[in-house]
Scaffold this active site. Sequence first.
Site, PDB file in Angstrom:
ATOM      1  N   GLY A  63     -24.833  59.303  -2.779  1.00 50.51           N
ATOM      2  CA  GLY A  63     -25.092  57.935  -3.209  1.00 50.51           C
ATOM      3  C   GLY A  63     -24.270  56.903  -2.465  1.00 50.51           C
ATOM      4  O   GLY A  63     -23.221  57.196  -1.869  1.00 50.51           O
ATOM      5  N   HIS A  64     -24.717  55.657  -2.521  1.00 48.39           N
ATOM      6  CA  HIS A  64     -24.098  54.558  -1.807  1.00 48.39           C
ATOM      7  C   HIS A  64     -22.643  54.355  -2.245  1.00 48.39           C
ATOM      8  O   HIS A  64     -22.319  54.410  -3.432  1.00 48.39           O
ATOM      9  CB  HIS A  64     -24.890  53.260  -2.019  1.00 48.39           C
ATOM     10  N   GLY A  65     -21.779  54.158  -1.266  1.00 47.55           N
ATOM     11  CA  GLY A  65     -20.377  53.883  -1.546  1.00 47.55           C
ATOM     12  C   GLY A  65     -19.559  55.110  -1.905  1.00 47.55           C
ATOM     13  O   GLY A  65     -18.372  54.985  -2.250  1.00 47.55           O
ATOM     14  N   GLY A  92     -23.756  56.594  -7.008  1.00 44.29           N
ATOM     15  CA  GLY A  92     -22.934  55.712  -6.198  1.00 44.29           C
ATOM     16  C   GLY A  92     -21.470  55.711  -6.599  1.00 44.29           C
ATOM     17  O   GLY A  92     -21.120  55.932  -7.764  1.00 44.29           O
ATOM     18  N   GLY A  93     -20.611  55.465  -5.640  1.00 41.95           N
ATOM     19  CA  GLY A  93     -19.198  55.255  -5.906  1.00 41.95           C
ATOM     20  C   GLY A  93     -18.404  56.491  -6.261  1.00 41.95           C
ATOM     21  O   GLY A  93     -17.257  56.396  -6.707  1.00 41.95           O
TER      22      GLY A  93
END
Length: 344
Positions: free
Chosen positions: A247-249, A266-267
């Site tokens: 996921g993003h980040g 994400g994250g």
Amino acid sequence: MKFSEIISQFGDISTNNSLTTNPDQDIEITGVAAIDEATTGTISYVEGGKFTSLIGQTGASALILPEDQTLHTQAQERGIAWISTREPKLLFAKVLTLFYQPYRPNPEIHPTAVIHPTAKIGSDVYIGPHAVVQERVEIGNQAVIHPNVVIYPDVKIGDRTTLHANCTIHERSQIGANCVVHSGAVIGAEGFGFVPTRTGWFKMEQSGYTVLEDGVEIGCNTAVDRPAVGETRIGRDTKIDNLVQIGHGSQIGMGCAIAGQAGMAGGVKVGNRVILAGQVGIANQVKIGDGAIASAQTGIHSDIAPKEIVSGTPAMPHKIYLKVSAITSRLPDMYQAFKRWQRQ
């Protein structure tokens, strides 16, 4: 190739071999094989455990064995040449390279490749048919870009990196040296960023970067998304299997191994040398400490301490999971006992 030649090339990790007492056993080795499929002329290995019984059945002419005198004697009694080491699987992997090298095309740029004039291409690079290299891309020396690869603008690719056919590298992604991105993988595509409003979803543009450090390998059809801001980073020497979602980040440390169909929101922050088995799922913003291990299909919703081994959904310490599993298998009997108690 003579068995003695193999021994001489890997003397640094081997500890003993059958030629010290049987020099006439210097047989010709023509290939490698799994121990249960081996035939005359092949070399295989035994790491221990359940496969040790196959020494008495294998058709291999030579074996790589652990430092176990009983196994050495068993092989010797069957007339099988052997070499011992503390790490049989590692030695087998090295021996395999003597008999097989992956396809690597000679340096050239195919006439059907589309390369923007602002792109910078290093020396001894191969760019295959119908590959697309867009504006301001930088490709390092001895890189291999297989057919139909698409590289978006402002991407940087390090020396000796290989991009296999039909993978896509989105804008501003940075890929280090000696990386491998397999077919169908997508690096740096938009993260899943949408903000709910009264009238529907508002798209949050994903302006960040995706970074693969040196020695990273990405499996087929895996996606590594870029974030709205900041970066998604995969640490040095981390290996990611097929069909994985990053996921993003997310931040993944160095030396990790992530098996097929694992996915993280994400994250997520993953430490160094973490192992995630197949179909592990990780919720948004979770932190996983260095050296932690998650077994197959673990659902991780909260932080995991360094070196902890977890299983189950929601994730719990593996020893507790084993107890829970044992109780689960007894639930039908426990239910019948409960019904009898109710009737009484």
